[in-house]
Design an enzyme around this catalytic site. Structure first.
Site, short mmCIF file in Angstrom:
data_model
loop_
_atom_site.label_atom_id
_atom_site.label_comp_id
_atom_site.label_asym_id
_atom_site.label_seq_id
_atom_site.Cartn_x
_atom_site.Cartn_y
_atom_site.Cartn_z
N ASP A 7 0.88 -1.17 0.00
CA ASP A 7 0.00 0.00 0.00
C ASP A 7 0.91 1.22 0.00
OD1 ASP A 7 -2.46 1.46 0.21
OD2 ASP A 7 -1.98 1.81 2.32
N GLU A 68 -1.09 -1.18 -4.97
CA GLU A 68 -2.32 -0.43 -5.22
C GLU A 68 -2.11 0.53 -6.38
OE1 GLU A 68 -4.24 3.16 -2.91
OE2 GLU A 68 -4.85 1.28 -1.93
N ASP A 141 -2.74 1.21 6.96
CA ASP A 141 -1.92 0.94 5.77
C ASP A 141 -1.47 -0.52 5.74
OD1 ASP A 141 -1.18 4.04 5.02
OD2 ASP A 141 -1.20 3.67 7.18
#
Length: 201
Positions: A7, A68, A141
């Protein structure tokens, strides 16, 4: 399949490793956050992200790195930092010959919770349940990184089937271009041409 989920972020870059296959219980092998000081120079922060991800790659040796996909936000500075950290993660994987997969936030949310509009609390709760953890990973996160890894494990079989189908179709003779349109039927005037006076020629 062992997947390292990333992430991306400059201040906090979530990382998590999940192992398993679609349709079976998944196992978390590790989760954490690569942090960089806000007051540091940008180049130094990117080096810190790189070093952190390299350590995770060395320790867990994943088959795939799931990152991501960066999407537009109103805060341009946040988007830039996320994109830069994302590029570092992709570079680290590519340098080792590890495949990289990109998933949008909505894809990850839909895969893990069943809806693309889930909030971080819902994602964390489902990650905890799916990986049989005692508590949701903190910060968010870290949970998002695990969700990315789970998403890829579950979506990979369908993506592979689609890629094989596309490759098989492209390999067929005459499959390079779109099919030719069917011949147009002749109109009545074309079948029976007439002179100016209306008589058959």
């Amino acid at each position: 399949m062992r997947v390292l989920g990333v992430d991306p972020g400059l201040t906090r870059c979530g990382v998590g490793v999940v192992e398993g296959v679609a349709g079976r219980a998944l196992t978390m092998l590790g989760v954490g956050v690569v942090r960089t000081p806000v007051e540091a120079e940008l180049g130094d922060r990117l080096v810190a992200v790189e070093q952190g991800i390299e350590q995770w790659l060395d320790e867990h040796r994943p088959d795939v790195v799931a990152v991501e996909r960066v999407f537009s936000q109103h805060n341009v500075s946040t988007v830039m930092g996320t994109a830069q950290a994302s590029a570092v993660a992709m570079l680290c994987a590519a340098r080792r010959g590890i495949p990289v997969a990109l998933h949008t936030p909505s894809e990850v949310k839909a895969a893990v919770t069943g809806t693309g509009r889930a909030d971080k609390a819902q994602v964390g709760a489902m990650v905890t349940r799916l990986l049989r953890l005692s508590a949701p990973p903190k910060p968010a996160d870290a949970a998002d990184a695990l969700a990315l890894a789970i998403c890829h494990i579950w979506r990979a079989p369908a993506q592979n089937r689609l890629q094989r189908a596309v490759a098989a179709h492209s390999a067929r003779p005459g499959a390079a271009g779109p099919p030719s349109p069917p011949p147009r039927r002749a109109t009545a005037a074309a079948r029976h041409p007439r002179t100016e006076k209306g008589r058959t020629a």
